[in-house]
Design an enzyme around this catalytic site. Structure first.
Site, PDB file in Angstrom:
ATOM      1  N   GLY A   1       0.785  -1.233   0.000  1.00 28.18           N
ATOM      2  CA  GLY A   1       0.000   0.000   0.000  1.00 28.18           C
ATOM      3  C   GLY A   1       0.812   1.277   0.000  1.00 28.18           C
ATOM      4  CB  SER A   2       4.322   2.185  -0.730  1.00 24.32           C
ATOM      5  OG  SER A   2       4.551   1.833  -2.076  1.00 24.32           O
ATOM      6  CG  ASN A   3       1.996   3.312  -5.735  1.00 20.24           C
ATOM      7  OD1 ASN A   3       2.396   4.331  -6.278  1.00 20.24           O
ATOM      8  ND2 ASN A   3       2.590   2.137  -5.872  1.00 20.24           N
TER       9      ASN A   3
ATOM     10  CE  LYS B   1      -9.999 -11.954  -7.004  1.00 20.47           C
ATOM     11  NZ  LYS B   1     -10.470 -13.119  -6.306  1.00 20.47           N
TER      12      LYS B   1
ATOM     13  CG  ASN C   1      -3.081  -0.688 -12.690  1.00 20.93           C
ATOM     14  OD1 ASN C   1      -2.973  -0.836 -11.471  1.00 20.93           O
ATOM     15  ND2 ASN C   1      -2.374  -1.408 -13.550  1.00 20.93           N
TER      16      ASN C   1
ATOM     17  CG  HIS D   1       2.654  -2.001 -15.513  1.00 23.93           C
ATOM     18  ND1 HIS D   1       2.317  -3.270 -15.093  1.00 23.93           N
ATOM     19  CD2 HIS D   1       3.758  -2.138 -16.288  1.00 23.93           C
ATOM     20  CE1 HIS D   1       3.189  -4.135 -15.605  1.00 23.93           C
ATOM     21  NE2 HIS D   1       4.071  -3.481 -16.331  1.00 23.93           N
TER      22      HIS D   1
ATOM     23  CG  ASP E   1      -0.355  -4.446 -17.383  1.00 23.71           C
ATOM     24  OD1 ASP E   1      -0.869  -3.884 -16.397  1.00 23.71           O
ATOM     25  OD2 ASP E   1       0.412  -5.415 -17.286  1.00 23.71           O
TER      26      ASP E   1
ATOM     27  CD  GLU F   1       5.133   1.998  -8.894  1.00 22.09           C
ATOM     28  OE1 GLU F   1       4.089   1.820  -8.240  1.00 22.09           O
ATOM     29  OE2 GLU F   1       5.894   1.067  -9.194  1.00 22.09           O
TER      30      GLU F   1
HETATM   31  C1  GRF Z   1       3.543  -1.133  -7.511  1.00 24.52           C
HETATM   32  O1  GRF Z   1       4.807  -1.476  -7.986  1.00 24.52           O
HETATM   33  C2  GRF Z   1       2.607  -0.884  -8.658  1.00 24.52           C
HETATM   34  O2  GRF Z   1       3.247  -0.419  -9.799  1.00 24.52           O
HETATM   35  C3  GRF Z   1       2.004  -2.232  -8.909  1.00 24.52           C
HETATM   36  O3  GRF Z   1       1.887  -2.816  -7.639  1.00 24.52           O
HETATM   37  C4  GRF Z   1       2.863  -2.271  -6.777  1.00 24.52           C
HETATM   38  C5  GRF Z   1       2.154  -1.809  -5.550  1.00 24.52           C
HETATM   39  O4  GRF Z   1       3.041  -1.410  -4.540  1.00 24.52           O
HETATM   40  N1  GRF Z   1       0.748  -2.122  -9.604  1.00 24.52           N
HETATM   41  P1  GRF Z   1       2.485  -0.762  -3.206  1.00 24.52           P
HETATM   42  O5  GRF Z   1       1.577  -1.798  -2.562  1.00 24.52           O
HETATM   43  O6  GRF Z   1       1.739   0.471  -3.575  1.00 24.52           O
HETATM   44  O7  GRF Z   1       3.682  -0.480  -2.381  1.00 24.52           O
END
Ligand code: GRF
Length: 212
Positions: free
Chosen positions: A17-19, A95, A111, A113, A154, A183
């Protein structure tokens, strides 16, 4: 132009969940002030994203084969509708997105990627597999792609990309770290751009630019 009305965004995550956290941070710092995180939907109740949602008081819904069996897809639509989600942000969701969700939120699902699509995308290209393929190919640039989500992995229209320079010494782990940092700097900007209308999709083509 943003209005004062908040825009309800649901997040879907399965991992650390870092994003998700990076976007929450921008909401809190005021740079994404009009976004209201209304839901963290997960298929993995023990993942880091759930803990982050709880810490930020974002409602969590857990939907998996174990919890909902064959009703998973309908349960996802219902949870997203209950939360009144206007936009959906996939933040490491492992999923496939059900057809019902794609239909209800057409052109409203983003999304990220961890490679420069259309390179290093598609089936099997997730997590460390992506960065291993990047290193094996010997490319000297990688970086995240934010795209709209459609029924093909994708393959949705690209909203924004950020190039990251690689060196011959970079291991897949180092590539992964470099790309993840990019990201975190890109996703919130792309979200801001689509929610404000600065970037729009028409007939599968994206118009407008994300300010980076
Ligand atoms: C990221 O590398 C993103 O590009 C991919 O899943 C990963 C999620 O990382 N779709 P996080 O859980 O947000 O750290």
């Amino acid at each position: 132009m943003m209005t004062n009305k908040s825009v309800k965004v649901a997040f879907l995550a399965s991992g650390g969940g870092s994003n998700f956290q990076a976007i929450l941070d921008k909401i809190n710092s005021g740079e994404l002030a009009h976004i209201e995180p209304v839901l963290l939907l997960t298929n993995n109740s023990k993942c880091g994203a759930v803990a982050k949602a709880q810490a930020a008081q974002v409602p969590v819904v857990h939907i998996s084969g174990l919890t909902h069996g064959a009703n998973q897809d309908a349960a996802m639509v219902a949870a997203l509708q209950n939360a009144q989600a206007e936009w959906i942000v996939l933040a490491g969701f492992m999923k496939k997105i059900p057809a019902g969700v794609l239909q209800h939120w057409e052109n409203r699902i983003l999304n990220i990627h961890p490679a420069l699509l259309p390179a290093f995308g598609g089936a099997g290209m997730w997590g460390h597999h992506v960065h291993e393929a990047v290193v094996a190919a010997g490319v000297r640039v990688s970086g995240p792609t934010v795209h709209f989500v459609n029924e093909v992995y994708d393959a949705g229209a690209i909203i924004a990309q950020k190039a990251v320079a690689l060196t011959a010494a970079d291991t897949p782990e180092i590539v992964g770290q470099k790309v993840l940092a990019a990201e975190h700097d890109l996703y919130w900007r792309a979200l801001r751009a689509v929610v404000s209308g600065a970037v729009q999709i028409r007939q599968g083509k994206v118009y407008g630019d994300v300010q980076t």
